[in-house]
Design a protein around this motif. Structure first.
Motif, short mmCIF file in Angstrom:
data_model
loop_
_atom_site.label_atom_id
_atom_site.label_comp_id
_atom_site.label_asym_id
_atom_site.label_seq_id
_atom_site.Cartn_x
_atom_site.Cartn_y
_atom_site.Cartn_z
N GLY A 189 -36.56 98.73 -51.60
CA GLY A 189 -37.85 99.30 -51.25
C GLY A 189 -37.87 99.79 -49.82
N SER A 190 -39.04 99.67 -49.19
CA SER A 190 -39.20 100.11 -47.82
C SER A 190 -40.25 99.25 -47.13
CB SER A 190 -39.63 101.58 -47.77
OG SER A 190 -40.89 101.75 -48.41
N PHE A 191 -40.13 99.17 -45.82
CA PHE A 191 -41.09 98.42 -45.01
C PHE A 191 -41.60 99.34 -43.92
CE2 PHE A 191 -41.68 94.95 -41.60
CZ PHE A 191 -43.02 94.82 -41.92
N ALA A 192 -42.87 99.71 -44.00
CA ALA A 192 -43.46 100.63 -43.04
C ALA A 192 -44.47 99.88 -42.16
CB ALA A 192 -44.15 101.78 -43.76
N TYR A 193 -44.32 100.03 -40.86
CA TYR A 193 -45.26 99.43 -39.90
C TYR A 193 -45.13 100.20 -38.59
CZ TYR A 193 -41.22 97.31 -37.62
OH TYR A 193 -40.02 97.12 -36.95
N ASP A 194 -46.09 100.01 -37.72
CA ASP A 194 -46.08 100.69 -36.43
C ASP A 194 -45.55 99.74 -35.38
OD1 ASP A 194 -46.50 102.07 -34.11
OD2 ASP A 194 -48.64 102.47 -34.45
N PRO A 195 -44.33 99.98 -34.85
CA PRO A 195 -43.78 99.07 -33.83
C PRO A 195 -44.68 98.94 -32.61
CG PRO A 195 -42.08 100.54 -34.67
CD PRO A 195 -43.38 101.04 -35.22
N ALA A 196 -45.48 99.96 -32.33
CA ALA A 196 -46.37 99.91 -31.17
C ALA A 196 -47.50 98.91 -31.37
CB ALA A 196 -46.94 101.30 -30.89
N GLU A 197 -47.74 98.50 -32.61
CA GLU A 197 -48.83 97.58 -32.91
C GLU A 197 -48.38 96.12 -33.00
OE1 GLU A 197 -52.09 98.30 -33.13
OE2 GLU A 197 -51.50 100.30 -32.43
N VAL A 198 -47.08 95.85 -32.81
CA VAL A 198 -46.57 94.50 -33.00
C VAL A 198 -47.28 93.49 -32.10
CG1 VAL A 198 -44.55 93.01 -32.67
CG2 VAL A 198 -44.31 95.18 -33.90
N GLU A 199 -47.37 93.79 -30.81
CA GLU A 199 -47.97 92.82 -29.89
C GLU A 199 -49.43 92.56 -30.24
OE1 GLU A 199 -48.37 91.93 -25.09
OE2 GLU A 199 -47.23 93.67 -25.81
N ALA A 200 -50.16 93.61 -30.61
CA ALA A 200 -51.56 93.42 -30.98
C ALA A 200 -51.68 92.58 -32.25
CB ALA A 200 -52.23 94.78 -31.18
N GLU A 201 -50.80 92.80 -33.21
CA GLU A 201 -50.87 92.05 -34.46
C GLU A 201 -50.50 90.58 -34.26
OE1 GLU A 201 -52.14 92.90 -37.21
OE2 GLU A 201 -52.46 95.01 -36.78
N MET A 202 -49.51 90.33 -33.43
CA MET A 202 -49.06 88.94 -33.26
C MET A 202 -50.01 88.12 -32.41
SD MET A 202 -45.89 89.26 -30.56
CE MET A 202 -46.23 87.85 -29.52
N THR A 203 -50.93 88.79 -31.72
CA THR A 203 -51.93 88.06 -30.92
C THR A 203 -53.33 88.20 -31.51
OG1 THR A 203 -52.19 89.99 -29.45
CG2 THR A 203 -50.60 88.30 -28.79
N ARG A 204 -53.43 88.80 -32.69
CA ARG A 204 -54.75 88.99 -33.32
C ARG A 204 -55.48 87.67 -33.49
NH1 ARG A 204 -57.10 92.83 -36.78
NH2 ARG A 204 -55.20 94.08 -36.73
N TYR A 205 -54.74 86.62 -33.88
CA TYR A 205 -55.34 85.31 -34.09
C TYR A 205 -55.07 84.35 -32.93
CZ TYR A 205 -55.02 87.48 -38.68
OH TYR A 205 -55.09 88.37 -39.72
N GLY A 206 -54.35 84.82 -31.93
CA GLY A 206 -54.05 83.98 -30.78
C GLY A 206 -53.11 82.85 -31.13
N ALA A 207 -53.20 81.75 -30.38
CA ALA A 207 -52.37 80.57 -30.64
C ALA A 207 -52.64 80.09 -32.07
CB ALA A 207 -52.68 79.47 -29.64
N TYR A 208 -51.58 79.89 -32.82
CA TYR A 208 -51.72 79.66 -34.25
C TYR A 208 -52.24 78.25 -34.56
CZ TYR A 208 -50.69 79.55 -39.23
OH TYR A 208 -50.80 79.44 -40.59
N GLY A 209 -53.47 78.18 -35.03
CA GLY A 209 -54.01 76.96 -35.62
C GLY A 209 -53.88 75.72 -34.77
N GLY A 210 -53.55 74.64 -35.42
CA GLY A 210 -53.50 73.34 -34.78
C GLY A 210 -52.12 72.91 -34.34
#
Length: 569
Positions: A467-488
């Motif tokens: 298949g294929s995996f499409a994403y915007d590399p420029a959005e990685v940092e925003a996506e990985m910090t969307r929820y901040g520090a993960y849970g507990g």
């Protein structure tokens, strides 16, 4: 036996060989493991059997960056059972690479290896009620008939594996599950008892105690023990240490200003569109083991690939489209959106994020539920019977898109950073203790771990033709910090190591600066790895129990008695 601190006369001094503070996963595990040891053990717990707002309020504090970290009193519970009364039950061990000193991962390297925990993981699995210690599909389903399904058919990669498993606890509330056993045993459990201060003897003895304990009703007493274990969680451990000056005056165990530093969680997010229409088969749901344990496969970055990419540990799961976007047209996801008001904060934050509101969006979701009514009804019936009313709960929402177009849910190791830290604020709680201030930070290494791992996955998906995996590399940092520090996942604030200048405890969890204080829990992890921490917390607690019973020789340590009102309650 189980006692209540409110029934203990003010000024009393309890005596014991060992005093454990905190009745969560680590503290209850220690108490259970030491039941038959011959040691006289006291287990202090701030709360009771049920949630109490005034007790929970002791956890509040301040946060430097509210967008990056949840409130200090969320994702942790101050009651008997601790945060196991809240957790989702996901279990998996740390990997061998997590213990290694890696030149691309700053401050990495444990003073022990995976082999030091392996003798305890099986028993930890049993206490967590996650079945046998079998974390590959080949181990867990060797006798399956028909054979277990591959995660992605025809996906053969030297970069990513698809056969490692997550196993799920009930999820087991350690307080409810093990209360009767402790009530009938020799360990004295004292509820509503708040450890507030651990005075350290000045001079050459390097001993700490007696512990000063208070109730919310302002009653004070002490516990004089040969040794103490702090098992209060990765945020409360540094608060306790820093509220006790120690011989340096900077906090117990903090002569080198390490307590509270290197605070880690995990880096997590949901990104992109993974189209697997070219795969011969796709299975992203749960398999059930012979013991009835829910297990799920995931994509895992192999150790050699981590070294080659200079990336931290990284795993990913096939995920449904984002719930708040009514454009997915799925009645099941829209039903979950409409249920948002009754979903606890700790789960709502991850499910919905910064969800759009308004009447229009609500109506769009309601339309999806109506138009997709048969699927919605089937899902809700399954959820009611297999989640709401079940003892062993179905772990999460699984929605299979008809076009095999998934989003990707990732979970990655966070690099230790000395400026990511927990300190004391200026406010004081009802017990007179200074509250915590949390300054959680991520680093460029964290961004690179996710960026390089996603790029490698996209390449492997295309190379194998599935298949294929499409994403915007420029959005990685925003996506990985969307929820901040993960849970507990509160990790690393009293890290383990050989050098007192860069760590708080030694390989056995003992404070470098004191002979009779130990720490149990994720606070001692030098690195976070990719794994949710509970299973390893329990395994380390079992290892510490063995050390306290067999090697620490507590009988050689004196019991510090400071009053004439000692009692054997």
């Amino acid at each position: 036996m189980i006692l209540d601190a409110n029934d203990i006369p003010a000024g009393t001094e309890l005596q014991a060989d060992l005093c454990i503070a905190g009745a969560g996963a680590a503290g209850i595990t220690l108490a259970l493991a030491l039941e038959a040891s011959g040691l006289d053990v006291i287990l202090l717990e701030s709360g009771g059997d049920a949630a109490e707002p005034a007790v929970q309020q002791l956890y509040t504090g301040t946060v430097a960056h509210a967008r990056l970290h949840p409130p200090a009193d969320s994702y942790r519970v101050r009651r008997f059972g601790g945060s196991t009364t809240l957790w989702g039950g996901r279990c998996m061990p740390l990997d061998a690479i997590d213990f290694e000193a890696r030149d691309y991962m700053p401050h990495s390297g444990w003073p022990i290896g995976l082999d030091a925990l392996m003798p305890w993981y099986g028993q930890a699995n049993a206490l967590c009620e996650a079945g046998e210690f079998a974390y590959t599909a080949e181990q867990a389903f060797a006798r399956a008939d028909p054979p277990s399904r591959p995660m992605i058919g025809n996906f053969e990669s030297d970069v990513f594996s698809t056969n490692t498993l997550e196993r799920f606890s009930c999820p087991t509330d350690f307080g409810a599950r093990y209360r009767n056993r402790l009530a009938k045993g020799r360990v004295r459990v004292v509820q509503h008892a708040n450890l507030c201060h651990l005075p350290q003897t000045h001079g050459a003895t390097r001993l700490v105690g007696p512990a000063q304990v208070k109730t919310l009703d302002a009653k004070a007493f002490t516990v004089a023990a040969r040794a103490y274990v702090l098992a209060t969680g990765g945020l409360e451990v540094p608060r306790l240490l820093l509220n006790s000056p120690g011989v340096s005056g900077n906090g117990l165990g903090n002569a080198h200003d390490v307590v509270g530093r290197y605070y880690m969680s995990h880096i997590a997010g949901t990104i992109g569109t993974l189209d697997l229409s070219g795969a011969s088969s796709v299975w992203h749901g749960y398999d059930v083991s012979d013991e009835g344990i829910y297990c799920r496969r995931r994509l895992a970055l192999r150790p050699q690939a981590q070294h080659d990419l200079h990336a931290g540990n990284f795993i990913a799961r096939l995920h449904h489209p984002r719930i708040p976007d009514a454009g997915h047209g799925n009645g099941i996801l829209s039903a979950l959106y409409l249920a948002r008001p009754i979903v606890p904060y700790e789960y709502a934050k991850r499910l919905y994020g910064d969800a759009p509101g308004g009447v229009g969006n609500w109506l769009a979701h309601a339309r999806n539920v109506i138009m997709d009514a048969p699927n919605t009804v089937r899902f809700l019936t399954h959820w009611l019977t297999h989640r709401t009313l079940a003892t062993r709960k179905f772990p999460s929402v699984i929605v299979r898109p008809a076009n095999l177009r998934f989003s990707l849910d990732f979970h990655a190791e966070q690099a230790p950073c000395e400026d990511s830290r927990v300190t004391l604020g200026d406010e004081r709680d009802a017990l007179g203790m200074r509250r915590i201030h949390i300054d959680w930070r991520y680093t460029r290494q964290d961004v690179e771990t996710v960026t390089r791992s996603l790029a490698a996955l996209a390449q492997e998906i295309e190379r194998t033709g599935v298949g294929s995996f499409a994403y915007d590399p420029a959005e990685v940092e925003a996506e990985m910090t969307r929820y901040g520090a993960y849970g507990g996942h509160h990790i690393g604030t009293a890290r383990m190591g050989d050098d007192p200048r860069s760590s708080v405890v030694d390989a056995n969890g003992r404070l470098h600066e004191a002979d009779n204080v130990f720490i149990a829990g994720a606070a001692v992890f030098p690195t976070s790895g990719q794994a949710n921490p509970t299973l390893s917390i329990v395994a380390l607690a079992l290892r510490l129990a063995d050390h306290l019973q067999r090697q620490a020789n507590l009988s050689t340590l004196p019991v510090p008695v400071t009053s004439t009102s000692s009692t054997a309650l």
